[in-house]
Design a protein around this motif. Structure first.
Motif, PDB file in Angstrom:
ATOM      1  N   ASP A 391       0.735  -1.045   0.173  1.00 48.82           N
ATOM      2  CA  ASP A 391       0.066   0.052   0.189  1.00 48.82           C
ATOM      3  C   ASP A 391       0.697   0.844   0.269  1.00 48.82           C
ATOM      4  O   ASP A 391       1.830   1.837   1.273  1.00 48.82           O
ATOM      5  N   VAL A 392       0.857   2.122  -0.881  1.00 49.76           N
ATOM      6  CA  VAL A 392       2.115   2.988  -1.322  1.00 49.76           C
ATOM      7  C   VAL A 392       1.176   4.421  -0.604  1.00 49.76           C
ATOM      8  O   VAL A 392       2.323   5.438  -0.443  1.00 49.76           O
ATOM      9  N   LEU A 393       0.080   4.616  -0.039  1.00 45.82           N
ATOM     10  CA  LEU A 393      -0.783   5.892  -0.074  1.00 45.82           C
ATOM     11  C   LEU A 393      -0.602   6.567   1.436  1.00 45.82           C
ATOM     12  O   LEU A 393      -0.146   7.988   1.160  1.00 45.82           O
ATOM     13  N   LEU A 396       2.476   8.636   1.069  1.00 44.52           N
ATOM     14  CA  LEU A 396       2.212  10.030  -0.615  1.00 44.52           C
ATOM     15  C   LEU A 396       1.904  10.547   1.233  1.00 44.52           C
ATOM     16  O   LEU A 396       1.112  12.172   0.777  1.00 44.52           O
ATOM     17  N   PHE A 397       0.524  10.414   1.795  1.00 49.30           N
ATOM     18  CA  PHE A 397      -0.537  11.277   2.426  1.00 49.30           C
ATOM     19  C   PHE A 397      -1.107  10.285   3.440  1.00 49.30           C
ATOM     20  O   PHE A 397      -1.388   9.474   3.799  1.00 49.30           O
ATOM     21  N   LYS A 398      -0.142  11.169   4.392  1.00 46.57           N
ATOM     22  CA  LYS A 398      -0.180  10.201   5.964  1.00 46.57           C
ATOM     23  C   LYS A 398      -1.973  10.649   6.503  1.00 46.57           C
ATOM     24  O   LYS A 398      -2.438  11.366   5.974  1.00 46.57           O
ATOM     25  N   GLN A 402      -7.481   5.748   2.750  1.00 41.57           N
ATOM     26  CA  GLN A 402      -7.855   4.766   1.406  1.00 41.57           C
ATOM     27  C   GLN A 402      -6.872   3.675   1.223  1.00 41.57           C
ATOM     28  O   GLN A 402      -5.263   4.000   1.594  1.00 41.57           O
ATOM     29  N   TYR A 403      -6.208   3.402  -0.134  1.00 34.42           N
ATOM     30  CA  TYR A 403      -5.816   2.558   0.175  1.00 34.42           C
ATOM     31  C   TYR A 403      -5.275   2.555  -1.063  1.00 34.42           C
ATOM     32  O   TYR A 403      -6.174   1.599  -2.257  1.00 34.42           O
TER      33      TYR A 403
END
Length: 474
Positions: A391-393, A396-398, A402-403
């Motif tokens: 899961d890379v989100l 990018l967003f602390k 979302q996934y």
């Protein structure tokens, strides 16, 4: 001062009686559960205020034996209020006890079932509803042959459970396949009972289950809800070698030997060897449809989740049993002793998800079956796969809920790993798959999937495909 106290008592009594009358009327006909909860809170506040006022009122109105008539009336009103308050308090407590205030559903897997299928285990008593669905589009991108691009509402599932007591509950899965129904043909669509069983909770170590049960093998057979596996299609190893979804009628035990070590074991009706073919044992599943039970099957599973290694689980399962079902094949009645074993490892760490699984099977009397059916049925079969996603989100967003996970899966399987003596191997069924894809969840209950699968075989060609789909649980 005396006049002020009288006025206070009279005014307070009148106001409180009006409030009580209005509140009781509101309690009799609440419009919604939310309204009921608001009424309860308001009534409790009024009760507290009235009781606080009545603590002071008797001392201000009491005048010994020389008490005036007005004070006597006021004292009587206070007593009535106190009695009404006590009654109302009792009624509010009853409402609090009986009223089920909805809470946010916590989706988690329990007792070997998927998160949505586990909802019944979390209710206090009574009915539980849940389910899932999935749809996809498939296009062939090479070696297409006679295959057509297609779109399919593959499944719509309803979970229905009922908790009779803290110790006895019923759980079930009813599945509508391919958006319609056909004459018992899965490709045309059908309605099926995927599982339907009674659970009897006796002790954390030993509990009983009876009915139509999911065979506790592999990752997908028990937990097959679309948000919880990568790709639009279930792993081929868990379709061809472990014939997901596999369910039979049976009875057995499940529990936790220790908090880290769980088990499941069933006795079920055996497979039907009439359905075995070059593609494996998949069509030998009976699924509770007037199932032959001349032979039984025995299946057991254990999983270990060590506290010392958070997110890690290892386990395995085994199935054994005769599949002949007292039927004749060219004048013979073979036992067709069937074995299937699998081992698996899973690791979840923050955004990382890693799984690997291997399975091996053996079929006795495969030569007899091959001769009777006019095709080679493997005396051995095997398959394994490994997959990883991340899961890379969160990078990018602390604190995002979302996934988004790119993933990779490799599979290798052969349904005729060993051909019976005198029969030719079909090497087109010795295959490997490279798969890459993307998994996006805007909320935990909904998933959007895209993936590409590259197939290859030892002999001949197999079409590659691109898949796009969605899934949800509720």
């Amino acid at each position: 001062m005396k006049i002020s106290n009288k006025q206070l008592i009279k005014g307070g009594a009148l106001t409180t009686l009006v409030a009580l009358s209005a509140s009781v009327s509101a309690l009799e006909k609440p419009q919604t559960m939310e309204d009921m909860w608001k009424i309860i809170q308001a009534q409790q506040k009024q009760i507290d205020e009235m009781k606080a006022g009545m603590v002071a009122a008797p001392g201000k109105t009491a005048a010994g034996n020389g008490q005036s008539q007005e004070n006597k009336v006021a004292g009587s009103n206070v007593q009535k209020l106190e009695r009404k308050t006590d009654i109302l308090s009792q009624e509010v407590e009853k409402l609090r006890t009986n009223l089920a205030i909805p809470e946010e559903t916590k989706y988690k897997s329990m007792y070997g079932l998927g998160p949505a299928a586990s909802k019944v285990y979390q209710v206090g008593k009574g009915l539980s509803l849940g389910g899932y669905g999935e749809a996809n589009y498939q296009t062939y991108v090479s070696d297409k042959g006679n295959n057509n691009d297609n779109t399919d509402f593959e499944r719509l599932v309803l979970y229905v459970g009922y908790k009779f007591t803290d110790n006895i509950l019923f759980n079930s899965e009813i599945e509508f396949e391919h958006g319609t129904t056909g004459a018992g043909d899965e490709d045309e669509g059908e309605v099926s009972v995927e599982f339907a069983a009674l659970d009897f909770f006796i002790d954390p170590m030993v509990n009983a289950r009876a009915g139509m049960v999911l065979m506790p093998m592999g990752f997908i057979n028990q937990i097959h809800e679309p948000p919880f596996y990568f790709g639009n299609n279930r792993p081929e190893v868990e379709r061809r070698i472990i014939p997901t979804t596999w369910r039979e009628i049976g009875v057995g035990l499940f529990g936790a030997i220790t908090p880290e070590l769980t088990y499941t074991a069933y006795v079920v009706n055996g497979l039907d060897a009439q359905g075995f073919n070059s593609n494996g044992i998949r069509d030998g599943r009976q699924g509770g449809a007037t199932a032959l039970a001349e032979n039984f099957g025995y299946v057991a599973r254990m999983d270990y989740t060590p506290d010392a290694l958070p997110g890690v689980s290892v386990g395995g399962s085994a199935y054994v049993g005769n599949s002949g079902q007292d039927q004749e094949y060219d004048g013979q009645s073979p036992n067709v002793f069937t074995q299937l074993y699998e081992a698996h490892v899973q690791w979840k760490y923050r955004g990382l998800e890693f799984r690997t699984l291997g399975s091996w099977g053996h079929i006795n009397d495969a030569g007899t079956l091959s001769a009777a059916k006019g095709q080679t049925i493997g005396s051995q079969n095997y398959g394994w796969y490994t997959e990883v996603g991340y899961d890379v989100l969160p990078l990018l967003f602390k604190d995002t809920s979302q996934y988004l996970a790119p993933f990779f899966r490799y599979e290798k399987y052969d349904t005729i790993a060993e051909a019976p003596s005198g029969f030719k191997d079909n090497q087109n069924l010795d295959r490997q798959i490279f798969q890459v894809g993307l998994q996006y969840k805007p909320i935990p209950n909904v998933v959007i999937k895209a993936d590409y699968r590259n197939f290859s075989a030892e002999e001949g060609s197999v079409p590659d495909d691109f898949n796009l789909g969605l899934g949800f649980i509720y």
